[in-house]
Design an enzyme around this catalytic site. Structure first.
Site, PDB file in Angstrom:
ATOM      1  N   ASP A  92       0.998  -1.116  -0.136  1.00 25.84           N
ATOM      2  CA  ASP A  92      -0.376   0.052   0.138  1.00 25.84           C
ATOM      3  C   ASP A  92       0.949   1.109   0.239  1.00 25.84           C
ATOM      4  OD1 ASP A  92       0.954  -0.419   2.862  1.00 25.84           O
ATOM      5  OD2 ASP A  92      -0.769   1.191   3.221  1.00 25.84           O
ATOM      6  N   GLU A 187       0.030  -1.331   6.169  1.00 29.37           N
ATOM      7  CA  GLU A 187       1.026  -1.364   7.043  1.00 29.37           C
ATOM      8  C   GLU A 187       1.233   0.474   7.606  1.00 29.37           C
ATOM      9  OE1 GLU A 187       5.170   1.068   7.483  1.00 29.37           O
ATOM     10  OE2 GLU A 187       4.168   1.302   6.714  1.00 29.37           O
TER      11      GLU A 187
HETATM   12 ZN    ZN Z   1       6.620   2.321   4.220  1.00 34.91          ZN
END
Ligand code: ZN
Length: 422
Positions: A92, A187
């Site tokens: 992401d 993340e």
């Molecule tokens: Zn990163």
């Protein structure tokens, strides 16, 4: 020992091709949806990676319902019993800037001048924004076009791991033990390890996240992180008749937080200094609530901050009879150094190969968290190595193409070092 020029040229080309392919897939994560993955677009990149891993001949390839991608690479012949190691990167990109329709620009042989963008004439990157640019004169630098971030955080990490897999397939002289790769969703919203398969990853000796910044960076420390939530319960009375009766929750709360030392806030701290950060305060006379994060590299300093907040609570409850303050502290993540300190060889190998790749070793402490911290806490020691992107989470994000190559070299060298073939 450094890699041959032939291999270096090959991985430069492959890592760059990979990166330019991946950055075109939108993978912005979102804090608002509450789903896993947080946005369905992340599954598109996962699907592509699964196909590419299959073509590269990896085994046990999984793209699960939460968006995680896992795959195993068999050891070179004769190294089946070497320690298994992992390489991890996140799919992401940060919701802080758009990641839709990223159009890259390669600024060839950067000459030290101000970098401009076709889609936003006011946007520039200067040496003042990023002093590291002075080290990149003569290199090819990739940026987006001014209306989006680039996504080097962390598609560069994915491109590098995939390039290493391609190099292992082509060059049998690059020896390695059993390797597992893992690409994670979400993340950037702090959920990169939420649904991760620890049973699978805990079979590894260690892992490395390829998610740091500048070429040469190695990070083994991050914040020890706490969240504090407060509730102020007061008493509302008609303001015309409130003397000695009203307890104005929001007003008391604002006085409470004005007692936080200003020197210990994000605006006034850097390097290894910790802070209190109030980021939400709302309410009225009857009730007010507030949210705060508390950060430091030393647990003791965070304990001191929480003790101070508890003593403030007592002082305020004594001063305003009838006022109730509820304070709840939760531990978000630990400084990964607490765990890595017991495994010096995992860090030493990374330090050695960064130097072997001809880079200056840059040791920094992350003023934030990392998936590696959460993995380390759950039994998988995981330091963080540079992916090469700079000014991330921003439309100014950039990466020199050489960083893609150098990070790939580090992956190949670290795996070779683990089978003692230096
Ligand atoms: Zn990163």
């Amino acid at each position: 020992m450094a890699l041959s020029e032939d291999i270096q040229n090959f991985i430069h080309e492959i890592a760059l091709e990979n990166f330019l392919r991946y950055l075109q897939i939108e993978t912005t994560s979102s804090e608002k949806t509450g789903t896993h993955p947080s946005t369905p677009e992340q599954l598109d990149l996962g699907k592509l990676l699964k196909e590419e891993l299959t073509k590269l001949g990896l085994e046990n390839i999984i793209h699960d319902e939460f968006g995680y991608v896992y795959a195993d690479l068999k050891a070179s012949e004769g190294y089946e019993n070497a320690p298994s190691i992992g390489f991890i990167a996140h799919m992401d990109t940060s919701p802080a800037a758009s990641g839709k329709n990223v159009k890259y620009i390669i600024h060839e042989k950067y000459d030290g001048s101000t970098i401009t963008f076709p889609k936003d004439e006011k946007l520039t990157i200067t040496i003042k924004d990023s002093p590291e640019l002075t080290k990149m004169i003569g290199l090819d630098i990739i940026t987006a076009s001014g209306d989006t971030l680039l996504g080097a955080d962390d598609k560069a990490g994915i491109a590098e791991i995939m390039a290493a897999l391609t190099a292992w397939k082509k060059y049998s002289e690059l020896k390695h033990g059993p390797i597992t790769v893992c690409f994670t969703p979400d993340e950037e919203i702090g959920e990169g390890t939420e649904k991760i398969d620890m049973e699978r990853l805990n079979q590894l000796k260690c892992a490395y996240t390829m998610d740091g910044g500048e070429m040469g960076e190695l990070e083994t420390e991050c914040f020890d992180a706490w969240k504090a939530e407060f509730e102020f319960i007061g008493l509302s009375v008609h303001p015309g008749y409130a003397k000695d009766k009203m307890i104005n929750a929001i007003s008391v709360a604002s006085r409470f937080f004005s007692q936080i030392p200003e020197k210990e806030t994000p605006e006034q701290t850097e390097n290894r200094e910790g802070f209190y950060h109030l980021y939400d305060l709302s309410g009225g006379e009857e009730k007010a609530s507030a949210k705060m994060i508390i950060r430091d590299f030393e647990v003791e300093n965070n304990k001191r901050r929480m003790d101070y907040l508890k003593s403030l609570k007592d002082t305020f409850e004594n001063q305003y009879k009838g006022l109730e303050i509820k304070a709840k502290f939760t531990h978000s993540y630990e400084n990964m150094n607490t765990f890595l300190i017991d495994y010096p060889e995992i860090v030493k190998k990374a330090e050695k190969v960064i130097l072997d790749a001809g880079l200056e070793l840059i040791r920094t402490a992350i003023r934030g968290g990392t998936d590696g911290a959460r993995l380390s806490a759950r039994g998988l020691p995981t330091p963080n190595i540079f992916a090469g992107g700079m000014l991330f989470h921003s439309r100014k994000e950039y990466i020199p193409t050489l960083a893609l190559q150098k990070a790939t070299e580090v992956i190949l060298l670290i795996a070779r070092n683990w089978v003692n073939e230096d």
